[in-house]
Design an enzyme around this catalytic site. Structure first.
Site, mmCIF file in Angstrom:
data_model
loop_
_atom_site.group_PDB
_atom_site.id
_atom_site.type_symbol
_atom_site.label_atom_id
_atom_site.label_comp_id
_atom_site.label_asym_id
_atom_site.label_seq_id
_atom_site.Cartn_x
_atom_site.Cartn_y
_atom_site.Cartn_z
ATOM 1 N N LYS A 89 0.881 -1.182 0.000
ATOM 2 C CA LYS A 89 0.000 0.000 0.000
ATOM 3 C C LYS A 89 0.907 1.217 0.000
ATOM 4 O O LYS A 89 1.842 1.290 0.815
ATOM 5 C CB LYS A 89 -0.870 -0.016 1.250
ATOM 6 C CG LYS A 89 -1.501 1.323 1.630
ATOM 7 C CD LYS A 89 -2.560 1.101 2.684
ATOM 8 C CE LYS A 89 -2.572 2.211 3.724
ATOM 9 N NZ LYS A 89 -3.664 2.025 4.710
ATOM 10 N N LYS A 105 1.134 5.447 0.207
ATOM 11 C CA LYS A 105 0.452 6.686 0.538
ATOM 12 C C LYS A 105 0.569 7.642 -0.650
ATOM 13 O O LYS A 105 1.624 7.700 -1.307
ATOM 14 C CB LYS A 105 1.090 7.326 1.770
ATOM 15 C CG LYS A 105 0.888 6.537 3.042
ATOM 16 C CD LYS A 105 -0.559 6.519 3.458
ATOM 17 C CE LYS A 105 -0.739 5.806 4.782
ATOM 18 N NZ LYS A 105 -2.137 5.836 5.238
ATOM 19 N N ASP A 109 -3.507 4.861 -0.624
ATOM 20 C CA ASP A 109 -4.277 5.478 0.460
ATOM 21 C C ASP A 109 -4.015 6.978 0.452
ATOM 22 O O ASP A 109 -2.879 7.415 0.597
ATOM 23 C CB ASP A 109 -3.857 4.876 1.814
ATOM 24 C CG ASP A 109 -4.752 5.360 2.951
ATOM 25 O OD1 ASP A 109 -4.551 4.883 4.081
ATOM 26 O OD2 ASP A 109 -5.643 6.206 2.716
ATOM 27 N N GLU A 163 -8.001 3.976 -1.367
ATOM 28 C CA GLU A 163 -8.490 4.176 0.000
ATOM 29 C C GLU A 163 -8.707 5.652 0.311
ATOM 30 O O GLU A 163 -7.822 6.491 0.073
ATOM 31 C CB GLU A 163 -7.492 3.570 0.995
ATOM 32 C CG GLU A 163 -7.921 3.532 2.440
ATOM 33 C CD GLU A 163 -6.905 2.833 3.338
ATOM 34 O OE1 GLU A 163 -5.965 2.195 2.830
ATOM 35 O OE2 GLU A 163 -7.040 2.963 4.568
ATOM 36 N N ASP A 220 -11.971 4.279 5.060
ATOM 37 C CA ASP A 220 -11.256 4.110 6.327
ATOM 38 C C ASP A 220 -11.841 5.151 7.294
ATOM 39 O O ASP A 220 -12.834 4.888 7.978
ATOM 40 C CB ASP A 220 -9.747 4.305 6.076
ATOM 41 C CG ASP A 220 -8.879 4.308 7.337
ATOM 42 O OD1 ASP A 220 -7.651 4.322 7.205
ATOM 43 O OD2 ASP A 220 -9.432 4.309 8.448
ATOM 44 N N LYS A 235 -10.960 -0.794 11.578
ATOM 45 C CA LYS A 235 -10.023 -0.533 12.671
ATOM 46 C C LYS A 235 -10.855 -0.434 13.954
ATOM 47 O O LYS A 235 -11.743 0.430 14.063
ATOM 48 C CB LYS A 235 -9.278 0.793 12.471
ATOM 49 C CG LYS A 235 -8.384 0.832 11.254
ATOM 50 C CD LYS A 235 -7.760 2.220 11.086
ATOM 51 C CE LYS A 235 -6.854 2.256 9.877
ATOM 52 N NZ LYS A 235 -6.298 3.624 9.651
HETATM 53 C C1 NPQ Z 1 -4.229 4.607 7.503
HETATM 54 N N1 NPQ Z 1 -2.360 3.744 8.875
HETATM 55 O O1 NPQ Z 1 -4.518 3.476 7.100
HETATM 56 C C2 NPQ Z 1 -3.308 4.818 8.700
HETATM 57 C C3 NPQ Z 1 -2.598 6.148 8.617
HETATM 58 C C4 NPQ Z 1 -1.912 6.490 9.918
HETATM 59 C C5 NPQ Z 1 -0.702 2.069 8.398
HETATM 60 O O2 NPQ Z 1 -1.356 3.694 6.866
HETATM 61 C C6 NPQ Z 1 1.262 8.115 13.459
HETATM 62 C C7 NPQ Z 1 1.878 8.316 12.247
HETATM 63 C C8 NPQ Z 1 0.008 7.569 13.507
HETATM 64 C C9 NPQ Z 1 1.241 7.958 11.072
HETATM 65 C C10 NPQ Z 1 -1.913 6.647 12.317
HETATM 66 C C11 NPQ Z 1 -1.495 3.236 7.961
HETATM 67 C C12 NPQ Z 1 -0.654 7.205 12.311
HETATM 68 C C13 NPQ Z 1 -0.024 7.395 11.087
HETATM 69 C C14 NPQ Z 1 -2.537 6.296 11.126
HETATM 70 C C15 NPQ Z 1 -0.656 7.030 9.904
HETATM 71 O O3 NPQ Z 1 -4.740 5.607 6.995
HETATM 72 MG MG MG Z 2 -6.167 4.577 5.651
#
Ligand code: NPQ
Ligand code: MG
Length: 369
Positions: A161, A163, A188, A213, A238, A262
Protein backbone atom coordinates in the site's frame (compact mmCIF):
# COMPACT_ATOMS: atom_id res chain seq x y z
CA UNK A 1 -15.55 -8.27 36.36
CA UNK A 2 -15.25 -5.65 39.11
CA UNK A 3 -12.91 -2.93 37.84
CA UNK A 4 -10.69 -1.98 40.78
CA UNK A 5 -7.98 0.15 39.20
CA UNK A 6 -7.20 1.80 35.86
CA UNK A 7 -3.72 3.05 34.98
CA UNK A 8 -3.09 5.23 31.91
CA UNK A 9 0.37 5.41 30.34
CA UNK A 10 1.03 8.00 27.63
CA UNK A 11 3.69 6.46 25.41
CA UNK A 12 6.00 7.99 22.84
CA UNK A 13 7.82 5.53 20.62
CA UNK A 14 10.50 6.18 18.02
CA UNK A 15 9.68 5.01 14.52
CA UNK A 16 12.50 3.16 12.77
CA UNK A 17 12.06 5.49 9.80
CA UNK A 18 9.90 8.56 9.11
CA UNK A 19 6.35 7.76 7.98
CA UNK A 20 4.90 10.41 5.65
CA UNK A 21 1.23 10.59 4.74
CA UNK A 22 -0.91 13.30 3.15
CA UNK A 23 -1.44 14.71 6.66
CA UNK A 24 2.17 14.92 7.81
CA UNK A 25 5.52 13.29 8.43
CA UNK A 26 5.92 11.34 11.66
CA UNK A 27 9.17 10.27 13.31
CA UNK A 28 7.57 9.23 16.59
CA UNK A 29 4.17 7.85 17.53
CA UNK A 30 2.22 8.50 20.70
CA UNK A 31 -0.56 6.36 22.13
CA UNK A 32 -2.11 5.46 25.49
CA UNK A 33 -1.63 2.06 27.12
CA UNK A 34 -4.45 1.14 29.51
CA UNK A 35 -3.82 -1.29 32.37
CA UNK A 36 -6.91 -2.49 34.23
CA UNK A 37 -6.90 -4.52 37.46
CA UNK A 38 -9.87 -6.76 38.23
CA UNK A 39 -10.08 -9.54 40.80
CA UNK A 40 -6.41 -10.45 40.61
CA UNK A 41 -6.20 -10.24 36.80
CA UNK A 42 -4.59 -7.42 34.77
CA UNK A 43 -5.92 -6.53 31.32
CA UNK A 44 -4.27 -4.28 28.73
CA UNK A 45 -5.65 -2.12 25.96
CA UNK A 46 -4.23 0.37 23.48
CA UNK A 47 -5.82 3.68 22.57
CA UNK A 48 -4.44 4.42 19.09
CA UNK A 49 -4.95 8.20 19.05
CA UNK A 50 -1.67 9.84 18.01
CA UNK A 51 -0.10 13.09 19.23
CA UNK A 52 -1.62 15.17 16.43
CA UNK A 53 -5.18 15.42 15.00
CA UNK A 54 -4.02 14.60 11.46
CA UNK A 55 -5.82 11.30 10.98
CA UNK A 56 -8.75 12.05 13.34
CA UNK A 57 -9.89 14.79 15.74
CA UNK A 58 -8.82 12.45 18.54
CA UNK A 59 -5.34 12.82 20.00
CA UNK A 60 -3.55 11.22 22.94
CA UNK A 61 -4.47 14.44 24.73
CA UNK A 62 -8.22 14.29 24.06
CA UNK A 63 -8.27 10.56 24.86
CA UNK A 64 -6.41 11.12 28.14
CA UNK A 65 -9.04 13.68 29.12
CA UNK A 66 -12.02 11.53 28.07
CA UNK A 67 -10.60 8.41 29.74
CA UNK A 68 -9.73 10.23 33.00
CA UNK A 69 -12.72 12.52 33.29
CA UNK A 70 -15.62 10.60 31.71
CA UNK A 71 -14.89 6.91 31.08
CA UNK A 72 -12.98 5.87 34.22
CA UNK A 73 -15.60 7.43 36.57
CA UNK A 74 -18.40 5.25 35.11
CA UNK A 75 -16.28 2.08 35.05
CA UNK A 76 -14.27 2.13 38.30
CA UNK A 77 -15.83 0.09 41.10
CA UNK A 78 -18.44 -1.29 38.69
CA UNK A 79 -19.01 -4.97 37.98
CA UNK A 80 -18.92 -5.00 34.16
CA UNK A 81 -20.42 -7.99 32.34
CA UNK A 82 -18.60 -7.34 29.03
CA UNK A 83 -18.28 -5.08 26.01
CA UNK A 84 -22.02 -4.46 25.53
CA UNK A 85 -22.36 -3.41 29.18
CA UNK A 86 -19.36 -1.12 28.76
CA UNK A 87 -20.73 0.40 25.54
CA UNK A 88 -24.03 1.22 27.27
CA UNK A 89 -22.21 2.89 30.15
CA UNK A 90 -20.24 5.15 27.79
CA UNK A 91 -23.04 5.82 25.30
CA UNK A 92 -23.53 9.27 26.89
CA UNK A 93 -20.15 10.28 25.44
CA UNK A 94 -20.52 11.54 21.87
CA UNK A 95 -17.68 10.32 19.65
CA UNK A 96 -14.21 9.70 21.13
CA UNK A 97 -14.21 6.17 19.72
CA UNK A 98 -10.46 5.64 20.14
CA UNK A 99 -10.66 6.49 23.84
CA UNK A 100 -13.58 4.08 24.28
CA UNK A 101 -11.90 1.36 22.21
CA UNK A 102 -8.74 1.47 24.32
CA UNK A 103 -10.63 0.57 27.46
CA UNK A 104 -12.88 -1.91 25.68
CA UNK A 105 -9.81 -3.80 24.42
CA UNK A 106 -8.57 -4.17 28.01
CA UNK A 107 -11.96 -5.63 28.99
CA UNK A 108 -11.63 -8.27 26.26
CA UNK A 109 -8.11 -9.06 27.51
CA UNK A 110 -9.48 -9.45 31.05
CA UNK A 111 -12.34 -11.67 29.87
CA UNK A 112 -9.99 -13.94 27.93
CA UNK A 113 -7.58 -14.25 30.84
CA UNK A 114 -10.45 -14.98 33.24
CA UNK A 115 -11.84 -17.73 30.95
CA UNK A 116 -8.48 -19.06 29.70
CA UNK A 117 -9.59 -18.29 26.12
CA UNK A 118 -7.76 -16.37 23.40
CA UNK A 119 -9.21 -13.18 21.93
CA UNK A 120 -9.43 -15.02 18.61
CA UNK A 121 -11.73 -17.59 20.23
CA UNK A 122 -13.80 -14.90 21.94
CA UNK A 123 -14.30 -12.96 18.68
CA UNK A 124 -15.03 -16.03 16.54
CA UNK A 125 -11.76 -16.11 14.59
CA UNK A 126 -11.09 -19.13 12.38
CA UNK A 127 -7.49 -18.69 11.11
CA UNK A 128 -4.27 -19.25 13.01
CA UNK A 129 -2.36 -16.90 10.68
CA UNK A 130 -3.61 -13.90 8.70
CA UNK A 131 -2.50 -12.33 5.41
CA UNK A 132 -0.79 -8.99 5.86
CA UNK A 133 0.76 -6.25 3.73
CA UNK A 134 2.78 -3.14 4.35
CA UNK A 135 1.88 0.55 4.25
CA UNK A 136 4.65 2.58 2.61
CA UNK A 137 4.92 6.29 3.33
CA UNK A 138 5.49 9.03 0.77
CA UNK A 139 9.11 8.89 -0.40
CA UNK A 140 11.46 11.50 -1.88
CA UNK A 141 10.80 10.43 -5.49
CA UNK A 142 9.16 7.68 -7.55
CA UNK A 143 12.57 6.02 -7.84
CA UNK A 144 13.06 6.10 -4.06
CA UNK A 145 9.56 4.67 -3.63
CA UNK A 146 10.32 1.79 -6.03
CA UNK A 147 13.48 1.12 -4.03
CA UNK A 148 11.60 1.08 -0.71
CA UNK A 149 8.85 -1.14 -2.10
CA UNK A 150 11.49 -3.53 -3.46
CA UNK A 151 12.94 -3.77 0.02
CA UNK A 152 9.61 -4.82 1.52
CA UNK A 153 8.97 -7.32 -1.28
CA UNK A 154 12.34 -8.89 -0.52
CA UNK A 155 11.14 -9.27 3.09
CA UNK A 156 8.28 -11.43 1.65
CA UNK A 157 5.45 -8.88 1.91
CA UNK A 158 3.00 -9.77 -0.85
CA UNK A 159 0.74 -6.71 -0.66
CA UNK A 160 1.95 -3.13 -0.99
CA UNK A 161 0.00 0.00 0.00
CA UNK A 162 1.47 3.36 -0.93
CA UNK A 163 0.45 6.69 0.54
CA UNK A 164 -0.47 9.36 -2.01
CA UNK A 165 -1.32 13.08 -2.03
CA UNK A 166 -1.80 15.66 -4.81
CA UNK A 167 1.36 15.80 -6.89
CA UNK A 168 2.67 12.56 -5.43
CA UNK A 169 0.22 10.05 -6.81
CA UNK A 170 -0.06 8.91 -10.44
CA UNK A 171 3.63 8.97 -11.33
CA UNK A 172 4.46 7.15 -8.10
CA UNK A 173 1.84 4.45 -8.59
CA UNK A 174 2.79 4.01 -12.26
CA UNK A 175 6.48 3.63 -11.32
CA UNK A 176 5.66 0.95 -8.73
CA UNK A 177 3.33 -0.90 -11.12
CA UNK A 178 5.95 -0.78 -13.89
CA UNK A 179 8.61 -2.17 -11.55
CA UNK A 180 6.35 -4.82 -10.01
CA UNK A 181 3.70 -5.78 -12.62
CA UNK A 182 1.99 -8.53 -10.64
CA UNK A 183 2.27 -7.38 -7.02
CA UNK A 184 -0.93 -6.71 -5.08
CA UNK A 185 -0.95 -2.90 -4.92
CA UNK A 186 -3.26 -0.30 -3.38
CA UNK A 187 -3.12 3.41 -2.54
CA UNK A 188 -4.28 5.48 0.46
CA UNK A 189 -4.95 9.21 0.12
CA UNK A 190 -6.05 9.90 3.71
CA UNK A 191 -8.69 12.36 2.48
CA UNK A 192 -6.30 14.53 0.43
CA UNK A 193 -8.60 15.06 -2.60
CA UNK A 194 -11.87 16.75 -3.47
CA UNK A 195 -14.42 15.50 -6.00
CA UNK A 196 -12.74 17.86 -8.47
CA UNK A 197 -9.08 17.05 -7.80
CA UNK A 198 -9.89 13.33 -7.60
CA UNK A 199 -10.36 13.48 -11.37
CA UNK A 200 -6.55 13.61 -11.62
CA UNK A 201 -6.51 10.07 -10.18
CA UNK A 202 -8.29 8.58 -13.20
CA UNK A 203 -5.01 7.07 -14.60
CA UNK A 204 -4.86 4.90 -11.46
CA UNK A 205 -7.84 3.03 -12.90
CA UNK A 206 -5.52 1.39 -15.44
CA UNK A 207 -3.01 0.05 -12.90
CA UNK A 208 -5.01 -2.97 -11.66
CA UNK A 209 -5.03 -1.70 -8.07
CA UNK A 210 -6.82 -3.64 -5.36
CA UNK A 211 -8.45 -0.41 -4.13
CA UNK A 212 -8.19 3.34 -3.70
CA UNK A 213 -8.49 4.18 0.00
CA UNK A 214 -10.25 7.27 1.41
CA UNK A 215 -9.71 9.75 -1.40
CA UNK A 216 -12.20 12.33 -0.05
CA UNK A 217 -13.03 14.02 3.26
CA UNK A 218 -12.63 12.02 6.46
CA UNK A 219 -16.33 12.47 7.32
CA UNK A 220 -17.76 11.99 3.84
CA UNK A 221 -20.02 9.30 2.41
CA UNK A 222 -22.12 11.14 -0.19
CA UNK A 223 -19.32 12.50 -2.39
CA UNK A 224 -17.59 9.10 -2.29
CA UNK A 225 -20.86 7.64 -3.65
CA UNK A 226 -20.62 10.09 -6.55
CA UNK A 227 -16.96 9.25 -7.15
CA UNK A 228 -17.17 5.44 -7.03
CA UNK A 229 -19.18 5.08 -10.30
CA UNK A 230 -16.38 7.01 -12.09
CA UNK A 231 -13.81 4.34 -11.22
CA UNK A 232 -13.64 0.64 -12.05
CA UNK A 233 -11.24 0.31 -9.12
CA UNK A 234 -13.04 -0.24 -5.80
CA UNK A 235 -12.98 2.66 -3.37
CA UNK A 236 -12.25 1.62 0.20
CA UNK A 237 -13.33 3.75 3.16
CA UNK A 238 -11.26 4.11 6.33
CA UNK A 239 -11.73 7.41 8.22
CA UNK A 240 -15.35 7.83 7.05
CA UNK A 241 -16.55 4.63 8.71
CA UNK A 242 -16.85 5.30 12.43
CA UNK A 243 -19.86 3.07 13.19
CA UNK A 244 -22.05 0.20 12.04
CA UNK A 245 -24.56 2.86 10.91
CA UNK A 246 -21.97 4.53 8.67
CA UNK A 247 -21.14 1.11 7.22
CA UNK A 248 -24.78 0.40 6.35
CA UNK A 249 -25.22 3.87 4.84
CA UNK A 250 -21.98 3.64 2.83
CA UNK A 251 -23.05 0.29 1.36
CA UNK A 252 -26.62 1.45 0.66
CA UNK A 253 -25.41 4.55 -1.23
CA UNK A 254 -22.56 2.72 -2.98
CA UNK A 255 -19.88 4.95 -1.45
CA UNK A 256 -17.33 2.11 -1.53
CA UNK A 257 -16.92 -1.58 -2.36
CA UNK A 258 -14.39 -2.45 0.37
CA UNK A 259 -14.14 -1.43 4.03
CA UNK A 260 -10.96 -0.98 6.12
CA UNK A 261 -11.89 -2.00 9.68
CA UNK A 262 -10.02 -0.53 12.67
CA UNK A 263 -11.37 -1.33 16.13
CA UNK A 264 -10.04 1.99 17.48
CA UNK A 265 -11.79 4.07 14.82
CA UNK A 266 -15.18 2.39 15.31
CA UNK A 267 -15.22 2.37 19.12
CA UNK A 268 -14.10 -1.14 19.94
CA UNK A 269 -13.67 -4.77 18.94
CA UNK A 270 -17.39 -5.49 19.34
CA UNK A 271 -18.28 -2.80 16.80
CA UNK A 272 -15.51 -4.06 14.52
CA UNK A 273 -17.03 -7.57 14.58
CA UNK A 274 -20.51 -6.17 13.90
CA UNK A 275 -19.17 -4.28 10.86
CA UNK A 276 -17.39 -7.44 9.70
CA UNK A 277 -20.68 -9.37 9.97
CA UNK A 278 -22.73 -6.76 8.09
CA UNK A 279 -20.16 -6.62 5.27
CA UNK A 280 -20.10 -10.42 5.11
CA UNK A 281 -23.90 -10.47 4.78
CA UNK A 282 -23.69 -7.90 1.96
CA UNK A 283 -20.81 -9.63 0.13
CA UNK A 284 -18.39 -6.78 0.86
CA UNK A 285 -14.79 -7.84 1.66
CA UNK A 286 -13.03 -6.17 4.57
CA UNK A 287 -9.43 -5.91 5.76
CA UNK A 288 -7.81 -4.87 9.03
CA UNK A 289 -6.27 -1.40 8.95
CA UNK A 290 -3.30 -0.40 11.08
CA UNK A 291 -2.55 2.52 13.38
CA UNK A 292 1.14 1.76 14.01
CA UNK A 293 0.11 -0.13 17.11
CA UNK A 294 2.39 -1.48 19.81
CA UNK A 295 2.37 -5.25 20.35
CA UNK A 296 -0.79 -4.79 22.45
CA UNK A 297 -2.92 -3.33 19.65
CA UNK A 298 -1.13 -5.50 17.08
CA UNK A 299 -2.22 -8.63 18.96
CA UNK A 300 -5.83 -7.39 18.98
CA UNK A 301 -5.67 -6.66 15.23
CA UNK A 302 -4.39 -10.18 14.53
CA UNK A 303 -7.26 -11.76 16.49
CA UNK A 304 -9.80 -9.55 14.68
CA UNK A 305 -8.28 -10.22 11.25
CA UNK A 306 -8.68 -13.99 11.82
CA UNK A 307 -12.45 -13.71 11.26
CA UNK A 308 -13.71 -15.22 7.97
CA UNK A 309 -14.61 -12.08 5.96
CA UNK A 310 -11.20 -10.41 6.39
CA UNK A 311 -10.60 -11.34 2.78
CA UNK A 312 -7.82 -8.86 1.93
CA UNK A 313 -4.35 -8.50 3.47
CA UNK A 314 -4.30 -6.12 6.42
CA UNK A 315 -1.92 -3.32 7.43
CA UNK A 316 -0.79 -5.44 10.38
CA UNK A 317 2.87 -5.48 9.49
CA UNK A 318 5.65 -7.11 11.49
CA UNK A 319 6.77 -5.26 14.62
CA UNK A 320 10.10 -4.33 12.99
CA UNK A 321 8.34 -2.43 10.20
CA UNK A 322 7.80 0.34 12.75
CA UNK A 323 9.70 -0.28 15.98
CA UNK A 324 13.19 -1.34 17.00
CA UNK A 325 11.84 -1.71 20.54
CA UNK A 326 8.28 -2.55 21.59
CA UNK A 327 6.52 -2.65 24.96
CA UNK A 328 5.55 -6.32 24.61
CA UNK A 329 7.87 -9.27 25.20
CA UNK A 330 6.45 -10.73 21.99
CA UNK A 331 7.57 -9.36 18.63
CA UNK A 332 5.44 -10.22 15.60
CA UNK A 333 7.35 -11.50 12.59
CA UNK A 334 6.32 -12.01 8.99
CA UNK A 335 5.97 -15.63 7.87
CA UNK A 336 7.39 -16.34 4.41
CA UNK A 337 3.84 -16.54 2.99
CA UNK A 338 3.19 -12.88 3.95
CA UNK A 339 1.12 -13.89 6.98
CA UNK A 340 1.54 -13.24 10.68
CA UNK A 341 0.58 -15.90 13.23
CA UNK A 342 -2.31 -15.10 15.57
CA UNK A 343 -1.53 -15.33 19.32
CA UNK A 344 -3.39 -18.19 21.00
CA UNK A 345 -2.60 -17.57 24.69
CA UNK A 346 -5.50 -16.31 26.84
CA UNK A 347 -6.75 -12.80 26.13
CA UNK A 348 -4.54 -10.74 23.82
CA UNK A 349 -1.79 -13.30 24.34
CA UNK A 350 0.98 -10.78 25.00
CA UNK A 351 2.97 -9.78 28.08
CA UNK A 352 4.38 -6.34 28.86
CA UNK A 353 8.13 -5.67 29.02
CA UNK A 354 8.12 -3.39 32.07
CA UNK A 355 11.59 -1.94 31.35
CA UNK A 356 10.64 -1.04 27.80
CA UNK A 357 7.35 0.41 29.05
CA UNK A 358 9.22 2.58 31.55
CA UNK A 359 11.57 3.85 28.83
CA UNK A 360 8.77 5.05 26.54
CA UNK A 361 6.27 6.31 29.17
CA UNK A 362 5.92 10.11 29.17
CA UNK A 363 3.12 10.32 31.71
CA UNK A 364 1.28 7.90 33.98
CA UNK A 365 -1.92 8.17 35.99
CA UNK A 366 -3.47 5.58 38.30
CA UNK A 367 -7.19 5.86 39.02
CA UNK A 368 -9.17 3.92 41.61
CA UNK A 369 -12.58 4.19 43.28
C1 NPQ B 1 -4.23 4.61 7.50
N1 NPQ B 1 -2.36 3.74 8.88
O1 NPQ B 1 -4.52 3.48 7.10
C2 NPQ B 1 -3.31 4.82 8.70
C3 NPQ B 1 -2.60 6.15 8.62
C4 NPQ B 1 -1.91 6.49 9.92
C5 NPQ B 1 -0.70 2.07 8.40
O2 NPQ B 1 -1.36 3.69 6.87
C6 NPQ B 1 1.26 8.11 13.46
C7 NPQ B 1 1.88 8.32 12.25
C8 NPQ B 1 0.01 7.57 13.51
C9 NPQ B 1 1.24 7.96 11.07
C10 NPQ B 1 -1.91 6.65 12.32
C11 NPQ B 1 -1.50 3.24 7.96
C12 NPQ B 1 -0.65 7.21 12.31
C13 NPQ B 1 -0.02 7.40 11.09
C14 NPQ B 1 -2.54 6.30 11.13
C15 NPQ B 1 -0.66 7.03 9.90
O3 NPQ B 1 -4.74 5.61 7.00
MG1 MG C 1 -6.17 4.58 5.65
Amino acid sequence: MKIEQITLYRLRMNLRSPFETSFGRAVTRECILLEIASEGITGYGECVADADPGYSYETAGTAWHILRDFIAPVVLGQDLTGSDDFQQRVAFIRGHNMAKAGLEMALWDLAGKADGRSLRQLLGGIHDRVAVGVSVGIQASPEALVETVGGYLSQSYQRIKIKIKPGRDVAEAQAVRRAFPSTQLQVDANSAYTLETAQTLKPLDDLDLLLIEQPLDEDDLWDHSRLQPQFRTPLCLDESIVSLRHTRQALEMGACRIINIKAGRVGGLSQAVAIHDLCQARGIPVWCGGMLETGVGRAANLALASLPNFALPGDISATDRYYAEDITEQRFVLNNDSTISVPDAPGLGVTINRDALRRVTQERLTLER
